[in-house]
Scaffold this active site. Sequence first.
Site, mmCIF file in Angstrom:
data_model
loop_
_atom_site.group_PDB
_atom_site.id
_atom_site.type_symbol
_atom_site.label_atom_id
_atom_site.label_comp_id
_atom_site.label_asym_id
_atom_site.label_seq_id
_atom_site.Cartn_x
_atom_site.Cartn_y
_atom_site.Cartn_z
ATOM 1 N N CYS A 118 0.815 -1.225 0.000
ATOM 2 C CA CYS A 118 0.000 0.000 0.000
ATOM 3 C C CYS A 118 0.847 1.272 0.000
ATOM 4 O O CYS A 118 0.336 2.353 -0.270
ATOM 5 C CB CYS A 118 -0.955 0.005 1.181
ATOM 6 S SG CYS A 118 -2.129 -1.362 1.127
ATOM 7 N N HIS A 149 -3.354 7.470 2.709
ATOM 8 C CA HIS A 149 -3.725 6.139 2.228
ATOM 9 C C HIS A 149 -5.108 5.815 2.796
ATOM 10 O O HIS A 149 -5.406 6.102 3.943
ATOM 11 C CB HIS A 149 -2.699 5.111 2.697
ATOM 12 C CG HIS A 149 -3.091 3.704 2.390
ATOM 13 N ND1 HIS A 149 -3.557 3.333 1.151
ATOM 14 C CD2 HIS A 149 -3.100 2.584 3.157
ATOM 15 C CE1 HIS A 149 -3.827 2.037 1.174
ATOM 16 N NE2 HIS A 149 -3.568 1.564 2.374
ATOM 17 N N ASN A 169 -10.069 0.027 0.287
ATOM 18 C CA ASN A 169 -8.609 0.144 0.216
ATOM 19 C C ASN A 169 -8.136 -0.379 -1.138
ATOM 20 O O ASN A 169 -8.196 -1.571 -1.393
ATOM 21 C CB ASN A 169 -8.000 -0.658 1.373
ATOM 22 C CG ASN A 169 -6.480 -0.582 1.418
ATOM 23 O OD1 ASN A 169 -5.847 -0.092 0.487
ATOM 24 N ND2 ASN A 169 -5.904 -1.073 2.497
#
Length: 315
Positions: free
Chosen positions: A116, A242, A272
């Site tokens: 990520c 994020h 996500n």
Amino acid sequence: MALRSVIAGCGGYLPAQIVTNDALAARFGLDTTDAWIRERSGITQRHLAGDGETCASMGVAAARGALEAAGASVEEVDAIIVATATPDHAFPATAVRIQALLGMTRGFGFDVSAACTGFVYALSIADAMIRAGQARSILVIGSEIYSRILDWTDRSSCVLFGDGAGAVLLRAQEGESGVLSTHLHADGRHGDILLVEGTTGPLRMAGREVFKHAVNKLSSVVDEALAANNLAREDVQWLVPHQANIRIIEAMGKKLGLPRERVVVTVDRHANTSAASVPLALAEAVNDGRIRRGDLVLLEAIGGGLTWGAALVRF
Ligand SMILES: CC(C)(COP(=O)(O)OP(=O)(O)OC[C@H]1O[C@@H](n2cnc3c(N)ncnc32)[C@H](O)[C@@H]1OP(=O)(O)O)[C@@H](O)C(=O)NCCC(=O)NCCS
């Protein structure tokens, strides 16, 4: 005057298929509820890639958006860097597939694997290459199809992710605008709390542990980025975090003393999207006019590795 990498344009791509929490639970027979997912993560829906979609096809759509927003043609691009944990092949790299799809016959490209945090890593590499004079114009892309590496029987992880791609065109420019600094970290000792088994999955996550690391590590890398630039938290106009969990995002917004409307949130609609989440959120806020030229923007991310990092950008 300093040579910097300016974000000249941003683009995003989301697959057409939108799946709500209830629809997801019904489709995979998950013992979960819309209320649980919303309360614990802030997620209400996610986009899932269709059969014909690939990491490269989504990445190229986002890249075209970034080029268009920058008023740039493909001929200008010297390099493509793609952050992804879900490439279509071990090789050729997704970046090279995208190069061909764009009709580029020169330059170079490669993929970056930092889960990520991948986009922040890729941005950091691209910025260093531009400042070193190795390239004047670089497409930095995050593209992910996590739906293909999830365990759809594991309710504690599969409800949290979605598919998508985001991109920026970085361009060399003299002046005060552009990437001010990037800050990268990794600690492989925590590799087992968030990983993809083998090369094809599934993904495994110890959510509660990841959560604790996220708040601590993001908090310290935000301090590091501000200190490196002699800036105070009041100087930051936008946080583009994020998008893993609304509770982590809110903790970071609070740390910076930012009002809610100055924190870009997409996790509710995108879930996500790993390395695509920061450039997708950035594209949304830049292209709808929220983030303007001159604004100071803080990007941050954490992911499997563990890896984490931040970037301060003057638009
Ligand atoms: C995953 C996450 C949402 C879970 O929230 P949490 O408040 O920590 O919840 P817990 O893991 O403690 O689980 C609480 C309970 O809910 C249950 N549960 C887990 N997933 C569930 C689901 N989808 N639906 C209903 N119940 C669920 C658990 O089994 C547990 O039950 P128990 O108490 O009987 O054991 C949260 O930890 C998180 O977001 N972590 C970070 C994840 C992340 O950011 N990952 C990506 C980083 S890049």
